[in-house]
Design an enzyme around this catalytic site. Structure first.
Site, PDB file in Angstrom:
ATOM      1  N   ARG A   9      -3.184  85.170 -69.418  1.00 41.56           N
ATOM      2  CA  ARG A   9      -3.058  83.774 -68.958  1.00 41.56           C
ATOM      3  C   ARG A   9      -1.811  83.635 -68.096  1.00 41.56           C
ATOM      4  O   ARG A   9      -1.804  82.973 -67.080  1.00 41.56           O
ATOM      5  CB  ARG A   9      -3.052  82.799 -70.141  1.00 41.56           C
ATOM      6  CG  ARG A   9      -2.758  81.360 -69.738  1.00 41.56           C
ATOM      7  CD  ARG A   9      -3.334  80.301 -70.692  1.00 41.56           C
ATOM      8  NE  ARG A   9      -3.181  80.633 -72.103  1.00 41.56           N
ATOM      9  CZ  ARG A   9      -2.030  80.579 -72.797  1.00 41.56           C
ATOM     10  NH1 ARG A   9      -0.915  80.197 -72.195  1.00 41.56           N
ATOM     11  NH2 ARG A   9      -1.993  80.882 -74.077  1.00 41.56           N
ATOM     12  N   ASP A  43      -6.067  69.885 -48.701  1.00 40.81           N
ATOM     13  CA  ASP A  43      -7.208  70.698 -49.122  1.00 40.81           C
ATOM     14  C   ASP A  43      -7.717  71.411 -47.865  1.00 40.81           C
ATOM     15  O   ASP A  43      -8.278  70.790 -46.969  1.00 40.81           O
ATOM     16  CB  ASP A  43      -8.288  69.777 -49.726  1.00 40.81           C
ATOM     17  CG  ASP A  43      -9.516  70.545 -50.214  1.00 40.81           C
ATOM     18  OD1 ASP A  43      -9.761  71.670 -49.734  1.00 40.81           O
ATOM     19  OD2 ASP A  43     -10.252  69.996 -51.062  1.00 40.81           O
ATOM     20  N   LYS A  87     -15.895  78.635 -51.620  1.00 40.85           N
ATOM     21  CA  LYS A  87     -16.579  78.430 -50.333  1.00 40.85           C
ATOM     22  C   LYS A  87     -16.285  79.583 -49.365  1.00 40.85           C
ATOM     23  O   LYS A  87     -16.684  80.684 -49.617  1.00 40.85           O
ATOM     24  CB  LYS A  87     -16.183  77.064 -49.763  1.00 40.85           C
ATOM     25  CG  LYS A  87     -16.201  75.929 -50.789  1.00 40.85           C
ATOM     26  CD  LYS A  87     -17.606  75.605 -51.299  1.00 40.85           C
ATOM     27  CE  LYS A  87     -17.600  74.718 -52.538  1.00 40.85           C
ATOM     28  NZ  LYS A  87     -16.813  73.489 -52.441  1.00 40.85           N
TER      29      LYS A  87
HETATM   30  C1  LIG Z   1     -16.182  72.579 -53.289  1.00 46.90           C
HETATM   31  C2  LIG Z   1     -14.947  71.882 -52.889  1.00 46.90           C
HETATM   32  C3  LIG Z   1     -13.958  71.559 -53.837  1.00 46.90           C
HETATM   33  C4  LIG Z   1     -14.119  71.841 -55.326  1.00 46.90           C
HETATM   34  O1  LIG Z   1     -14.132  73.189 -55.593  1.00 46.90           O
HETATM   35  P1  LIG Z   1     -14.948  73.892 -56.819  1.00 46.90           P
HETATM   36  O2  LIG Z   1     -14.650  75.321 -56.603  1.00 46.90           O
HETATM   37  O3  LIG Z   1     -16.384  73.512 -56.653  1.00 46.90           O
HETATM   38  O4  LIG Z   1     -14.365  73.358 -58.076  1.00 46.90           O
HETATM   39  C5  LIG Z   1     -12.815  70.939 -53.389  1.00 46.90           C
HETATM   40  N1  LIG Z   1     -12.632  70.624 -52.093  1.00 46.90           N
HETATM   41  C6  LIG Z   1     -13.567  70.902 -51.154  1.00 46.90           C
HETATM   42  C7  LIG Z   1     -13.331  70.511 -49.738  1.00 46.90           C
HETATM   43  C8  LIG Z   1     -14.756  71.534 -51.514  1.00 46.90           C
HETATM   44  O5  LIG Z   1     -15.686  71.790 -50.583  1.00 46.90           O
END
Ligand SMILES: *Cc1c(COP(=O)(O)O)cnc(C)c1O
Length: 343
Positions: free
Chosen positions: A65, A191, A216
């Site tokens: 962890r 993000d 992604k």
């Molecule tokens: C998919 C996504 C998330 C969340 O991520 P997970 O891996 O599904 O928890 C956050 N921000 C964006 C822009 C995303 O496309």
């Protein structure tokens, strides 16, 4: 340093991929295994590490962890590509978002978030954090005066931004938002999932932290969920963000497991070439869509007609792989088009 031209890009996308990016993707954090010389970081599928004595660590690792060498390899790779000093890998993108928010906020604080943010981020802020006394003000990324108005609230501690946005692909001027957030003593978190570090590095534009859903583009193969937070040198209430995140990751515990870290690291090595192809494909599709009678509007920052085209050219080294569009005929027509698509 020489710049790498990408000759196959369509006209609007004669952009440059950062020199060295693909080399770093392959090599950063990927030293041969000290035990065997294996050139690829092994998957250290272990919960704990044997210690030679009380309070003496054999390898610097104690319990997975707190740290695991496979995760360290991924984190080093991510920090290098985002031009950060430290990265922290989590079990999902949302877990990474949760970590950065909990590492910096307390009840009574306010977040200012761009209204066009990922649905899960919206849910996290409005349904989970709201219950813990953290309020969110949503502002339009197209109207900077809304940001300014929101920042007048003295309880604002953190600004949350996504660029390009979903679904309108608005490219927000990250340096300008960083400057406004900092003028009000707030942190800027970006993000960077949609652009990926292949096309945009927000820490170099003044952001304090970058978050990713590595699920992604970074993972890139739809076979692993993951998230990351990358920071540079920002300090929050006298404690470096890197230290806050390290503690949050250990204490909160939503870490990336070694198998997930391995798959994500492996995917990340080809991010540069994949993004180049995504950009090229998206540019071709966007142009094709503009020529169809059923299409009312195409949203792609690579199109000269897109409101963010000029800021995208300055801020990004490619226009990304996501295209959105509106059709004539309202919801029924949109439904027909969506139901008629094939993968
Ligand atoms: C998919 C996504 C998330 C969340 O991520 P997970 O891996 O599904 O928890 C956050 N921000 C964006 C822009 C995303 O496309």
């Amino acid at each position: 340093m020489t710049e790498i031209k990408i000759p196959s890009q369509p006209r609007q996308q004669q952009q440059l991929l950062r020199p060295g990016f693909r080399t770093q993707s392959v090599h950063a954090g990927q030293q041969p295994d000290p035990l065997t010389g294996a050139v690829i970081q092994p998957i250290y599928q272990t919960s704990t590490f044997a210690q030679p004595g009380v309070e003496t660590l054999k390898s610097g690792y104690e319990y997975s962890r707190g740290g695991n060498p496979t995760r360290t390899a991924l984190e080093t790779q991510l920090a290098a590509l985002e031009h950060g000093t430290a990265a922290f890998a989590f079990a999902s993108g949302i877990a990474a978002e949760d970590a950065v928010l909990r590492a910096t906020l307390r009840p009574g604080d306010t977040v200012v978030a761009a209204a066009e943010s990922y649905g899960g981020t919206h849910r996290l802020l409005t349904q989970l954090y709201a219950r813990w006394g953290i309020h969110t003000i949503f502002v339009s990324p197209q109207h900077p005066h809304e940001l300014e108005q929101a920042l007048a609230d003295p309880t604002v501690q953190l600004v949350w931004l996504e660029s390009p946005t979903n679904p309108l692909l608005t490219v927000v001027d990250i340096a300008a938002w960083a400057e406004r957030a900092h003028a009000h003593n707030a942190l800027l978190v970006v993000d960077n999932t949609f652009a990926s570090p292949a096309l945009q590095t927000p820490l170099q534009l003044g952001a304090d932290a970058v978050v990713h859903s590595t699920t992604k583009y970074i993972g890139g193969h739809s076979d692993v969920l993951g998230g990351a937070v990358v920071v540079a040198d920002a300090v929050w209430e006298d404690v470096p963000l890197a230290e806050r995140l390290e503690f949050q990751q250990f204490a909160g515990g939503a870490v990336a497991g070694p198998q997930d870290a391995f798959l994500t690291s492996r995917g990340l090595k080809t991010l540069g070439v994949r993004m180049r192809q995504h950009c090229e494909n998206a540019g071709i599709i966007a142009e094709w869509l503009t020529s169809r009678a059923v299409i009312k509007n195409v949203f792609y920052p690579g199109l000269a007609s897109h409101p963010s085209h000029s800021i995208a050219r300055q801020q990004m080294s490619g226009f990304g792989g996501v295209v959105s569009f509106q059709v004539h005929g309202g919801e029924a027509a949109a439904r027909r088009v969506a139901e008629g698509t094939e993968t």
